[in-house]
Enzyme design. Structure first.
Site, PDB file in Angstrom:
ATOM      1  N   ASP A  91       0.868  -1.178   0.000  1.00  0.00           N
ATOM      2  CA  ASP A  91       0.000   0.000   0.000  1.00  0.00           C
ATOM      3  C   ASP A  91       0.906   1.229   0.000  1.00  0.00           C
ATOM      4  O   ASP A  91       1.315   1.726   1.052  1.00  0.00           O
ATOM      5  CB  ASP A  91      -0.904  -0.011   1.228  1.00  0.00           C
ATOM      6  CG  ASP A  91      -1.859   1.178   1.249  1.00  0.00           C
ATOM      7  OD1 ASP A  91      -1.825   1.972   0.279  1.00  0.00           O
ATOM      8  OD2 ASP A  91      -2.628   1.310   2.211  1.00  0.00           O
ATOM      9  N   LEU A  92       1.214   1.728  -1.198  1.00  0.00           N
ATOM     10  CA  LEU A  92       2.147   2.835  -1.306  1.00  0.00           C
ATOM     11  C   LEU A  92       1.525   4.163  -0.912  1.00  0.00           C
ATOM     12  O   LEU A  92       2.206   5.199  -0.904  1.00  0.00           O
ATOM     13  CB  LEU A  92       2.701   2.915  -2.737  1.00  0.00           C
ATOM     14  CG  LEU A  92       3.550   1.716  -3.158  1.00  0.00           C
ATOM     15  CD1 LEU A  92       4.011   1.872  -4.601  1.00  0.00           C
ATOM     16  CD2 LEU A  92       4.750   1.535  -2.238  1.00  0.00           C
ATOM     17  N   ARG A 130       2.350   8.549 -14.830  1.00  0.00           N
ATOM     18  CA  ARG A 130       2.502   9.873 -15.439  1.00  0.00           C
ATOM     19  C   ARG A 130       3.589  10.647 -14.698  1.00  0.00           C
ATOM     20  O   ARG A 130       3.820  10.437 -13.496  1.00  0.00           O
ATOM     21  CB  ARG A 130       1.188  10.638 -15.388  1.00  0.00           C
ATOM     22  CG  ARG A 130       0.130  10.067 -16.321  1.00  0.00           C
ATOM     23  CD  ARG A 130      -0.979  11.068 -16.537  1.00  0.00           C
ATOM     24  NE  ARG A 130      -2.208  10.419 -16.953  1.00  0.00           N
ATOM     25  CZ  ARG A 130      -3.332  11.062 -17.209  1.00  0.00           C
ATOM     26  NH1 ARG A 130      -3.392  12.377 -17.070  1.00  0.00           N
ATOM     27  NH2 ARG A 130      -4.410  10.410 -17.594  1.00  0.00           N
ATOM     28  N   GLY A 162      -2.389   8.543 -23.161  1.00  0.00           N
ATOM     29  CA  GLY A 162      -2.311   8.095 -24.551  1.00  0.00           C
ATOM     30  C   GLY A 162      -2.196   6.591 -24.637  1.00  0.00           C
ATOM     31  O   GLY A 162      -1.978   5.898 -23.633  1.00  0.00           O
ATOM     32  N   HIS A 163      -2.336   6.105 -25.852  1.00  0.00           N
ATOM     33  CA  HIS A 163      -2.109   4.692 -26.161  1.00  0.00           C
ATOM     34  C   HIS A 163      -1.274   4.604 -27.429  1.00  0.00           C
ATOM     35  O   HIS A 163      -0.973   5.625 -28.067  1.00  0.00           O
ATOM     36  CB  HIS A 163      -3.436   3.948 -26.326  1.00  0.00           C
ATOM     37  CG  HIS A 163      -4.107   3.625 -25.019  1.00  0.00           C
ATOM     38  ND1 HIS A 163      -3.549   2.785 -24.085  1.00  0.00           N
ATOM     39  CD2 HIS A 163      -5.300   4.033 -24.505  1.00  0.00           C
ATOM     40  CE1 HIS A 163      -4.358   2.683 -23.037  1.00  0.00           C
ATOM     41  NE2 HIS A 163      -5.429   3.430 -23.269  1.00  0.00           N
ATOM     42  N   ASP A 164      -0.925   3.401 -27.801  1.00  0.00           N
ATOM     43  CA  ASP A 164      -0.055   3.136 -28.944  1.00  0.00           C
ATOM     44  C   ASP A 164      -0.472   3.946 -30.170  1.00  0.00           C
ATOM     45  O   ASP A 164       0.365   4.585 -30.815  1.00  0.00           O
ATOM     46  CB  ASP A 164      -0.091   1.629 -29.247  1.00  0.00           C
ATOM     47  CG  ASP A 164       0.858   1.216 -30.353  1.00  0.00           C
ATOM     48  OD1 ASP A 164       2.037   0.982 -30.061  1.00  0.00           O
ATOM     49  OD2 ASP A 164       0.403   1.124 -31.514  1.00  0.00           O
ATOM     50  N   ASN A 199      -2.045   6.726 -30.421  1.00  0.00           N
ATOM     51  CA  ASN A 199      -1.791   8.154 -30.257  1.00  0.00           C
ATOM     52  C   ASN A 199      -0.313   8.482 -30.432  1.00  0.00           C
ATOM     53  O   ASN A 199       0.041   9.459 -31.105  1.00  0.00           O
ATOM     54  CB  ASN A 199      -2.258   8.630 -28.887  1.00  0.00           C
ATOM     55  CG  ASN A 199      -3.687   8.220 -28.584  1.00  0.00           C
ATOM     56  OD1 ASN A 199      -3.927   7.504 -27.626  1.00  0.00           O
ATOM     57  ND2 ASN A 199      -4.645   8.662 -29.388  1.00  0.00           N
ATOM     58  N   TYR A 200       0.544   7.667 -29.835  1.00  0.00           N
ATOM     59  CA  TYR A 200       1.983   7.923 -29.941  1.00  0.00           C
ATOM     60  C   TYR A 200       2.444   7.794 -31.400  1.00  0.00           C
ATOM     61  O   TYR A 200       3.221   8.612 -31.887  1.00  0.00           O
ATOM     62  CB  TYR A 200       2.776   6.957 -29.062  1.00  0.00           C
ATOM     63  CG  TYR A 200       2.245   6.823 -27.656  1.00  0.00           C
ATOM     64  CD1 TYR A 200       1.746   7.927 -26.965  1.00  0.00           C
ATOM     65  CD2 TYR A 200       2.235   5.592 -27.001  1.00  0.00           C
ATOM     66  CE1 TYR A 200       1.244   7.794 -25.671  1.00  0.00           C
ATOM     67  CE2 TYR A 200       1.753   5.459 -25.719  1.00  0.00           C
ATOM     68  CZ  TYR A 200       1.248   6.560 -25.061  1.00  0.00           C
ATOM     69  OH  TYR A 200       0.748   6.425 -23.788  1.00  0.00           O
ATOM     70  N   ASP A 243       4.331   0.885 -28.276  1.00  0.00           N
ATOM     71  CA  ASP A 243       4.402   0.233 -26.967  1.00  0.00           C
ATOM     72  C   ASP A 243       5.608  -0.695 -26.848  1.00  0.00           C
ATOM     73  O   ASP A 243       6.296  -0.705 -25.826  1.00  0.00           O
ATOM     74  CB  ASP A 243       3.140  -0.593 -26.721  1.00  0.00           C
ATOM     75  CG  ASP A 243       1.926   0.252 -26.360  1.00  0.00           C
ATOM     76  OD1 ASP A 243       2.092   1.462 -26.121  1.00  0.00           O
ATOM     77  OD2 ASP A 243       0.821  -0.309 -26.315  1.00  0.00           O
TER      78      ASP A 243
END
Length: 371
Positions: free
Chosen positions: A66-67, A91, A131-133, A135-136, A162
């Protein structure tokens, strides 16, 4: 035989696809990879796609912390003192908000390599964007280059940003920083943005820009469909053949093998003057099924072969001989393609949540929280 990364300990806070794929390679090459998951969500892939989770997280250990609690953060810092690297894919700024920023981590262990894998890097106008693949690839100019001429950009079921742009670049950067830490005693912060790393995969298109002053439009580059003698052609049975006769010796050998010396006399370029040759090749391959062309050409040293579907690829005798894919009771694994000795690394199944807490954490560690 020992593996190249034996003796290294990697704390893996990454989730989903790119980060776990990078740490998978590190684990396969001998590093002890400890997957650190929180008590709430953990790695979302466990529930979203259990088969993918198993494939990405073999040969790893797992702890649950539990960070959000002081005890959990203290437990992680204790692990940092025993580790060589900590890799994360949050992020930018997330670790700082948790009180676990790079300076704090280096205070706990100056030799620690901290690796951050994000969509857009740690700085820049888009750094905080999700974002996802797709988008990049879009921002990197890669997506615009994929597909046929006069057709929209095409999606690939290989996640280029990715995996190739992100995970493999990340793994290479981390290994370089680990070597440097062994030499200097000082760890670095490795910052890989998948968008940057995807753009870096475009040397062919960028070289054409330098040479001609323009980037070839989609489907018109030398290696993306512009040359008739380098491309994919449909056969009589609806299957396809991959023609890679780029060099003159391969092209002339192909024309001889199919008994069409006239093809070698036709204009060959990326321009419209090559359309007659493209049409002639299309008609030629449509005259017979795929396996006819494979039997005629594949073993002649001409860079011609079939377009296999994935099931065919898994069953292909070369893939079988190389041991690329291993069927197991829990679904099978792709072996690490980096061969570093006579004996391939062993395959251990992906760990259950917190399976290795007793090994890595003391009884006071912050493991309590909502599940």
């Amino acid at each position: 035989m020992s593996l190249p990364l034996d003796g290294l300990t990697i704390l893996d806070l990454t989730r989903l696809l790119p980060g776990p794929f990078a740490t998978l390679y590190l684990a396969d090459l001998g590093a002890t990879v400890v997957k650190v998951e929180d008590n709430k969500a953990g790695d979302y892939t466990r529930e979203l796609d259990p088969g993918l989770f198993r494939m990405l997280n073999r040969n790893k250990q797992a702890v649950q912390l539990d960070l959000r609690s002081d005890a959990g953060r203290d437990a992680l810092l204790a692990l940092v003192g025993r580790a060589d690297a900590l890799l994360e894919s949050f992020r930018p700024g997330t670790l700082d908000k948790m009180g676990l920023g790079v300076e704090r981590l280096h205070a706990a262990n100056p030799r620690l390599v901290v690796g951050s894998l994000t969509g857009y890097g740690q700085q820049g106008p888009y750094a905080d964007w999700p974002g996802h693949d797709v988008n990049y690839l879009g921002y990197a100019g890669v997506l615009d280059q994929i597909g046929h001429r006069d057709a929209p950009p095409a999606l690939s079921n290989l996640q280029i940003a990715d995996l190739a742009g992100g995970a493999l670049t990340f793994a290479l950067g981390v290994v370089a920083a680990l070597l440097d830490a062994q030499r200097t005693g000082q760890g670095r912060h490795v910052d890989v943005g998948m968008t940057d790393a995807s753009l870096a995969l475009m040397p062919v298109a960028l070289a054409a820009r330098q040479t001609t002053g323009r980037i070839p439009p989609r489907g018109e580059g030398m290696l993306s469909g512009g040359l008739p003698n380098y491309g994919v052609y449909a056969c009589a049975d609806g299957r396809h053949i991959a023609l890679g006769t780029l060099e003159p010796k391969f092209w002339l050998g192909f024309c001889q093998a199919v008994q069409r010396p006239d093809l070698a006399r036709m204009p060959l370029s990326t321009g419209p003057d090559s359309q007659p040759l493209r049409d002639a090749l299309a008609a030629l391959f449509l005259s017979q099924p795929r396996d006819h062309w494979v039997a005629l050409l594949a073993d002649k040293g001409l860079c011609v072969g079939p377009v296999l579907d994935l099931e065919e690829a898994l069953a292909d005798p070369h893939m079988q001989a190389r041991g690329v894919y291993v069927e197991t009771d829990d679904g099978g694994y792709i072996r690490c393609p980096i061969n570093v000795g006579d004996t391939p690394p062993p395959l251990q199944p992906a760990p259950a949540r917190g399976a290795d807490n007793p090994r890595w954490l003391d009884a006071s560690a912050g493991t309590e929280g909502s599940n």
